[in-house]
Write an enzyme that holds these catalytic residues in place. Sequence first.
Site, mmCIF file in Angstrom:
data_model
loop_
_atom_site.group_PDB
_atom_site.id
_atom_site.type_symbol
_atom_site.label_atom_id
_atom_site.label_comp_id
_atom_site.label_asym_id
_atom_site.label_seq_id
_atom_site.Cartn_x
_atom_site.Cartn_y
_atom_site.Cartn_z
ATOM 1 N N LYS A 1 -2.888 -4.980 38.512
ATOM 2 C CA LYS A 1 -3.281 -6.033 37.568
ATOM 3 C C LYS A 1 -2.063 -6.481 36.760
ATOM 4 O O LYS A 1 -1.515 -5.713 35.967
ATOM 5 C CB LYS A 1 -4.355 -5.549 36.581
ATOM 6 C CG LYS A 1 -4.903 -6.710 35.752
ATOM 7 C CD LYS A 1 -5.654 -6.278 34.522
ATOM 8 C CE LYS A 1 -4.810 -6.254 33.280
ATOM 9 N NZ LYS A 1 -4.231 -7.543 32.887
ATOM 10 N N GLU B 1 4.925 3.852 30.534
ATOM 11 C CA GLU B 1 6.234 3.369 30.063
ATOM 12 C C GLU B 1 5.921 2.432 28.904
ATOM 13 O O GLU B 1 5.400 1.343 29.111
ATOM 14 C CB GLU B 1 6.944 2.657 31.219
ATOM 15 C CG GLU B 1 8.444 2.649 31.063
ATOM 16 C CD GLU B 1 8.901 1.526 30.165
ATOM 17 O OE1 GLU B 1 9.093 1.796 28.963
ATOM 18 O OE2 GLU B 1 9.028 0.399 30.642
ATOM 19 N N CYS C 1 11.249 -3.447 26.200
ATOM 20 C CA CYS C 1 11.055 -2.077 25.721
ATOM 21 C C CYS C 1 12.397 -1.433 25.383
ATOM 22 O O CYS C 1 12.492 -0.606 24.501
ATOM 23 C CB CYS C 1 10.293 -1.255 26.748
ATOM 24 S SG CYS C 1 11.058 -1.275 28.369
ATOM 25 N N GLU D 1 8.089 -1.507 16.640
ATOM 26 C CA GLU D 1 8.643 -2.346 17.701
ATOM 27 C C GLU D 1 8.364 -3.811 17.349
ATOM 28 O O GLU D 1 7.244 -4.292 17.491
ATOM 29 C CB GLU D 1 7.962 -1.966 19.021
ATOM 30 C CG GLU D 1 8.660 -2.534 20.219
ATOM 31 C CD GLU D 1 8.016 -2.085 21.520
ATOM 32 O OE1 GLU D 1 6.775 -2.011 21.580
ATOM 33 O OE2 GLU D 1 8.748 -1.844 22.486
HETATM 34 P P1 NDP Z 1 -0.580 -4.673 26.083
HETATM 35 O O1 NDP Z 1 -0.153 -3.271 26.072
HETATM 36 O O2 NDP Z 1 -1.798 -5.057 25.340
HETATM 37 O O3 NDP Z 1 -0.807 -5.187 27.598
HETATM 38 C C1 NDP Z 1 -0.143 -4.669 28.735
HETATM 39 C C2 NDP Z 1 -1.095 -4.707 29.933
HETATM 40 O O4 NDP Z 1 -2.220 -3.846 29.697
HETATM 41 C C3 NDP Z 1 -1.687 -6.091 30.192
HETATM 42 O O5 NDP Z 1 -1.817 -6.275 31.596
HETATM 43 C C4 NDP Z 1 -3.030 -5.995 29.515
HETATM 44 O O6 NDP Z 1 -3.962 -6.941 29.979
HETATM 45 C C5 NDP Z 1 -3.431 -4.581 29.854
HETATM 46 N N1 NDP Z 1 -4.475 -4.014 29.006
HETATM 47 C C6 NDP Z 1 -4.826 -4.374 27.736
HETATM 48 N N2 NDP Z 1 -5.841 -3.593 27.306
HETATM 49 C C7 NDP Z 1 -6.143 -2.721 28.299
HETATM 50 C C8 NDP Z 1 -7.088 -1.662 28.449
HETATM 51 N N3 NDP Z 1 -7.942 -1.331 27.489
HETATM 52 N N4 NDP Z 1 -7.109 -0.978 29.610
HETATM 53 C C9 NDP Z 1 -6.240 -1.271 30.600
HETATM 54 N N5 NDP Z 1 -5.332 -2.270 30.527
HETATM 55 C C10 NDP Z 1 -5.266 -2.985 29.381
HETATM 56 O O7 NDP Z 1 0.617 -5.554 25.630
HETATM 57 P P2 NDP Z 1 0.536 -6.990 24.995
HETATM 58 O O8 NDP Z 1 0.763 -7.907 26.099
HETATM 59 O O9 NDP Z 1 -0.687 -7.238 24.176
HETATM 60 O O10 NDP Z 1 1.735 -6.901 23.958
HETATM 61 C C11 NDP Z 1 1.525 -6.292 22.675
HETATM 62 C C12 NDP Z 1 2.725 -5.507 22.258
HETATM 63 O O11 NDP Z 1 2.960 -4.476 23.215
HETATM 64 C C13 NDP Z 1 4.026 -6.274 22.235
HETATM 65 O O12 NDP Z 1 4.191 -6.974 21.050
HETATM 66 C C14 NDP Z 1 5.012 -5.161 22.396
HETATM 67 O O13 NDP Z 1 5.255 -4.537 21.162
HETATM 68 C C15 NDP Z 1 4.314 -4.203 23.323
HETATM 69 N N6 NDP Z 1 4.712 -4.345 24.729
HETATM 70 C C16 NDP Z 1 5.565 -3.456 25.259
HETATM 71 C C17 NDP Z 1 5.989 -3.598 26.551
HETATM 72 C C18 NDP Z 1 6.974 -2.669 27.151
HETATM 73 O O14 NDP Z 1 7.702 -3.064 28.052
HETATM 74 N N7 NDP Z 1 7.023 -1.431 26.727
HETATM 75 C C19 NDP Z 1 5.535 -4.685 27.397
HETATM 76 C C20 NDP Z 1 4.585 -5.571 26.760
HETATM 77 C C21 NDP Z 1 4.197 -5.381 25.476
HETATM 78 P P3 NDP Z 1 -4.076 -8.416 29.352
HETATM 79 O O15 NDP Z 1 -3.004 -8.590 28.335
HETATM 80 O O16 NDP Z 1 -3.912 -9.282 30.543
HETATM 81 O O17 NDP Z 1 -5.430 -8.494 28.742
#
Ligand code: NDP
Length: 508
Positions: free
Chosen positions: A192, A267, A301, A401
């Site tokens: 996904k 990660e 990240c 972050e």
């Molecule tokens: P999220 O952690 O919310 O999303 C990452 C992925 O997880 C997306 O595909 C999302 O789906 C999915 N997801 C969300 N909720 C669930 C759940 N309950 N069960 C399984 N999968 C789920 O990141 P965001 O995109 O909302 O970003 C928010 C913050 O996260 C950023 O501001 C940043 O601080 C951090 N972040 C860190 C990253 C890294 O590389 N370490 C990458 C991205 C974000 P969907 O969004 O499609 O609903």
Amino acid sequence: MNDLHIITAQTIALPETAYQARHFINGVAQDSADGRKSDRISPSHGLVVSQAALGSAVETEAAIKAARAAFDDGRWSRLSGKARAAVLNKVADLIEANVEKLALIETLESGKPISQARSECGGAADLWRYAASLARTSHGDSHNTLGADILAVVLKEPIGVVSIIAPWNFPFWILSQKLPFALAAGCTCVVKPSEMTPSTTAMLADMLVEAGLPQGVCNIVLGYGNPVGALMTSHPDVDMVTFTGSTAVGKIITKTAGDTLKKVALELGGKNPQVIFPNCDLEGAADAVTFGVYFNVGQCCNSSSRIIVHEDIADAFVARVVALSRRVAFGNPLHPDTQVGAIVTPEHATKIDGYVRAAVASGAEVCIGGGPMTVPGVGTQFYQPTVVRGVTPDMAIAREEVFGPVLVVLTFRTLEEAIALTNDATYGLSAGIWCDDVHTCLEFSRRAQAGTVWTNTWMDGFPEVAFGGVKQSGQGREIGSYGFDEFLEVKSLVMRVGRTRAPWVKNA
Ligand code: NDP
């Protein structure tokens, strides 16, 4: 703001129609049963760049069922490593042949510059090729010293059905840090992508088919974390979840997956420091700090969002970083010279700004930037390169972050202080040190609580070298042989040689 390097021009035309991203389940590209779709509006150009099927439990169940069946009948897991490697290498060739197509949609959905999208999508091919090499060289152990009548071997077997949940910041790259390694191990997958950046993952489906990946081995479901991601982490037919994203969602996934004791690899975020000593290549350090904080607009990240700089050089060093910040090319992602693009959503831009405003309200000083910006003729969803000093370690901007182009400056006097500040974080993804004294570098490297430590460089990465975090930055490793091993289960096989086993039940 006028003295920033802003690029407004554009050399690549916008597409005339929105890309239609569809699920890929059991080898078939398909829309959702209920026909629902979501629009992705480009962060940089404001147009609808893609329309993606919005999955529900129906598509997720179907994808997991297909992956389970494909794993259990051995159509992939029982192939030789050579046969699996051939498919992965073919995918790598197809990725390279389609870089322009992948990079354009990646840029439009994420807001990142086209040059960066090209190097990420093209570079991802190397991850597929490296994973292919592991498919052929994977092996377990043998124990030939257990006595003349016993031979034991430890086998490595694919763990089973893997759920792969990816974020929006490096959609194709992060997918390629996971999927080819899971496939090389013999696993089957349900993937996904983030609903904000679904298209390059959907495009990969065509390449998987052309490369000859058997039906059902990789399934892609588009849609939101809830319900798609949630079902992918709770379903009893899934054996492992690998996730990249926020620490908050990582914790939810750990709990959900715990009900069926799935293996979970995470990660997550970071608050990664670079420590700057006076006796180092200060020009190189300033350039690496500038790169570390603005790369991907800080939505990374591995962003080096804080520096810990020696008091004696702090003023001069910050002045150097501020001067470099003015020269970084911010602006239109569809110009080849642009180095930094747009923020992923307006809400995220507001969140970044909130951190800066709160720091200023608590007495911090903005040296450059400090607010959103408009790139004339392009859009409003940009944020100025920002350096904040006068920050104390307890401020949210120094601990959390921010995920934006915002650098915070802390200072130190002794190595002990620098190490203490480095480790004063809930995160532990990466850390760096700039110093010409090898003993100082070694001591820092061994005591820094981080999954990766860079000395006199920043963010160099290789498919061969494991990546991941400690503390609340995650668990497990990606890439390298350690990342590959995450997708393998160990089975011990103990064999008696000859009929030498003494009876347990005494003779009557
Ligand atoms: P999220 O952690 O919310 O999303 C990452 C992925 O997880 C997306 O595909 C999302 O789906 C999915 N997801 C969300 N909720 C669930 C759940 N309950 N069960 C399984 N999968 C789920 O990141 P965001 O995109 O909302 O970003 C928010 C913050 O996260 C950023 O501001 C940043 O601080 C951090 N972040 C860190 C990253 C890294 O590389 N370490 C990458 C991205 C974000 P969907 O969004 O499609 O609903």
